[in-house]
Design a protein around this motif. Sequence first.
Motif, PDB file in Angstrom:
ATOM      1  N   VAL A   1       0.856  -1.178   0.000  1.00 46.65           N
ATOM      2  CA  VAL A   1       0.000   0.000   0.000  1.00 46.65           C
ATOM      3  C   VAL A   1       0.893   1.228   0.000  1.00 46.65           C
ATOM      4  CG1 VAL A   1      -2.015  -1.005   1.133  1.00 46.65           C
ATOM      5  CG2 VAL A   1      -0.189  -0.052   2.513  1.00 46.65           C
ATOM      6  N   ALA A   2       0.367   2.295  -0.561  1.00 42.85           N
ATOM      7  CA  ALA A   2       1.106   3.554  -0.594  1.00 42.85           C
ATOM      8  C   ALA A   2       0.202   4.665  -0.102  1.00 42.85           C
ATOM      9  CB  ALA A   2       1.587   3.846  -2.012  1.00 42.85           C
ATOM     10  N   GLN A   3       0.768   5.516   0.715  1.00 45.48           N
ATOM     11  CA  GLN A   3       0.073   6.707   1.181  1.00 45.48           C
ATOM     12  C   GLN A   3       0.876   7.888   0.644  1.00 45.48           C
ATOM     13  OE1 GLN A   3      -0.522   4.631   5.412  1.00 45.48           O
ATOM     14  NE2 GLN A   3      -1.496   6.624   5.333  1.00 45.48           N
ATOM     15  N   PRO A   4       0.374   8.518  -0.393  1.00 48.31           N
ATOM     16  CA  PRO A   4       1.184   9.496  -1.133  1.00 48.31           C
ATOM     17  C   PRO A   4       1.458  10.790  -0.391  1.00 48.31           C
ATOM     18  CG  PRO A   4      -1.050   9.415  -1.991  1.00 48.31           C
ATOM     19  CD  PRO A   4      -0.943   8.303  -1.007  1.00 48.31           C
ATOM     20  N   GLU A   5       0.707  11.080   0.660  1.00 45.42           N
ATOM     21  CA  GLU A   5       0.878  12.323   1.391  1.00 45.42           C
ATOM     22  C   GLU A   5       1.448  12.059   2.771  1.00 45.42           C
ATOM     23  OE1 GLU A   5      -3.148  14.483  -0.341  1.00 45.42           O
ATOM     24  OE2 GLU A   5      -3.260  12.753   1.006  1.00 45.42           O
ATOM     25  N   ASP A   6       2.558  12.738   3.093  1.00 44.30           N
ATOM     26  CA  ASP A   6       3.114  12.620   4.436  1.00 44.30           C
ATOM     27  C   ASP A   6       2.228  13.338   5.438  1.00 44.30           C
ATOM     28  OD1 ASP A   6       6.582  12.863   3.375  1.00 44.30           O
ATOM     29  OD2 ASP A   6       5.256  11.145   3.599  1.00 44.30           O
ATOM     30  N   GLN A   7       1.642  14.453   5.002  1.00 39.87           N
ATOM     31  CA  GLN A   7       0.818  15.242   5.911  1.00 39.87           C
ATOM     32  C   GLN A   7      -0.363  15.832   5.163  1.00 39.87           C
ATOM     33  OE1 GLN A   7       2.723  17.397   9.017  1.00 39.87           O
ATOM     34  NE2 GLN A   7       1.245  19.068   9.022  1.00 39.87           N
TER      35      GLN A   7
ATOM     36  N   VAL B   1      -7.838  11.215   3.447  1.00 36.22           N
ATOM     37  CA  VAL B   1      -6.475  10.693   3.552  1.00 36.22           C
ATOM     38  C   VAL B   1      -6.372   9.575   2.520  1.00 36.22           C
ATOM     39  CG1 VAL B   1      -4.726   9.692   5.049  1.00 36.22           C
ATOM     40  CG2 VAL B   1      -6.446  11.227   6.012  1.00 36.22           C
ATOM     41  N   LYS B   2      -5.392   9.711   1.640  1.00 32.09           N
ATOM     42  CA  LYS B   2      -5.343   8.831   0.465  1.00 32.09           C
ATOM     43  C   LYS B   2      -4.525   7.560   0.693  1.00 32.09           C
ATOM     44  CE  LYS B   2      -5.901  12.625  -2.782  1.00 32.09           C
ATOM     45  NZ  LYS B   2      -5.287  13.401  -3.887  1.00 32.09           N
ATOM     46  N   CYS B   3      -4.971   6.505   0.014  1.00 34.88           N
ATOM     47  CA  CYS B   3      -4.272   5.220   0.054  1.00 34.88           C
ATOM     48  C   CYS B   3      -4.489   4.517  -1.267  1.00 34.88           C
ATOM     49  CB  CYS B   3      -4.795   4.372   1.206  1.00 34.88           C
ATOM     50  SG  CYS B   3      -4.175   2.672   1.236  1.00 34.88           S
ATOM     51  N   THR B   4      -3.423   4.014  -1.851  1.00 34.83           N
ATOM     52  CA  THR B   4      -3.547   3.165  -3.032  1.00 34.83           C
ATOM     53  C   THR B   4      -2.911   1.818  -2.719  1.00 34.83           C
ATOM     54  OG1 THR B   4      -1.489   4.024  -3.971  1.00 34.83           O
ATOM     55  CG2 THR B   4      -3.538   5.109  -4.632  1.00 34.83           C
TER      56      THR B   4
END
Lengths: 115, 116
Positions: B4-10, B21-24
Motif C-alpha cells: 500500500v502507498a500513502q502518497p501524502e506525508d501530511q 487521507v489517500k491510500c492506493t
Amino acid sequence: DSGVTQTPKHLITATGQRVTLRCSPRSGDLSVYWYQQSLDQGLQFLIQYYNGEERAKGNILERFSAQQFPDLHSELNLSSLELGDSALYFCASSVEGTTPTDTQYFGPGTRLTVL
Amino acid sequence: AQSVAQPEDQVNVAEGNPLTVKCTYSVSGNPYLFWYVQYPNRGLQFLLKYITGDNLVKGSYGFEAEFNKSQTSFHLKKPSALVSDSALYFCAVSPPPSSNTGKLIFGQGTTLQVKP
C-alpha cells in the motif's frame, strides 16, 4: 483500551544487551503478532504466532526471537542489541489470524531505547 | 507482493471541513484493506476494513472509506473534521487467504493536522 497488554512500557538498555518484551493478547484471541515501528522503516511486521506455533515470519532479524506460551501470552526476545534496534515494538492479537479478514487489536507498545 | 502507498506525508484541514487521507494498493487477487489511527504515545486503533461488498465502508468515530477497484484506491474520509482527529493514520493490506496468515502490511502513514 484494546484489551492487549504489553510490558514494559519503556526500556532503556545498552548495546550488546538482551531484553524481553511481553505481550498478553485479548481474552479469546489465539494469534499474536509483533511489529516494529521506527522512523526510517515505518511499521514492519516481524512475526506471528497462532495457538503456540509460528505462523508467519516477516523482516525479523536473526538476533530476534519470539515464542507463544500455552496461556497464549507471547514474548519477543531481542539480543546483541544495536543502536538501530531502538524503536517502538507493538504486539497485536486477533481471534484466528489465519485469514485476512481478521481484525487485529494493538497493544500500547514498548519503547526500546538502545544507548 | 502486496503493498500500500500513502502518497501524502501530511494533510492539513480546517475544523469542520471534510477530510480525505489517500491510500492506493497493489495486490494479487482480492484486496483486504484496513485503516488504523495512532494518537501520540498510543497504540494503533482500528477504524475500519474492507473485505467485500459495498464500496463505502463505515467505521469508528464517523470515519468512512471508499473502495475503488478501478483506481486501486481506498481513501479514508470524514465529512466534518475535528481537532481531536489530529493523529497519524495508517492504511494496511492483508495477504490473500492462501497465505494462511493475517499479518498486515502498512503504508508509511499520513499525519493529519486539523486546525481550529
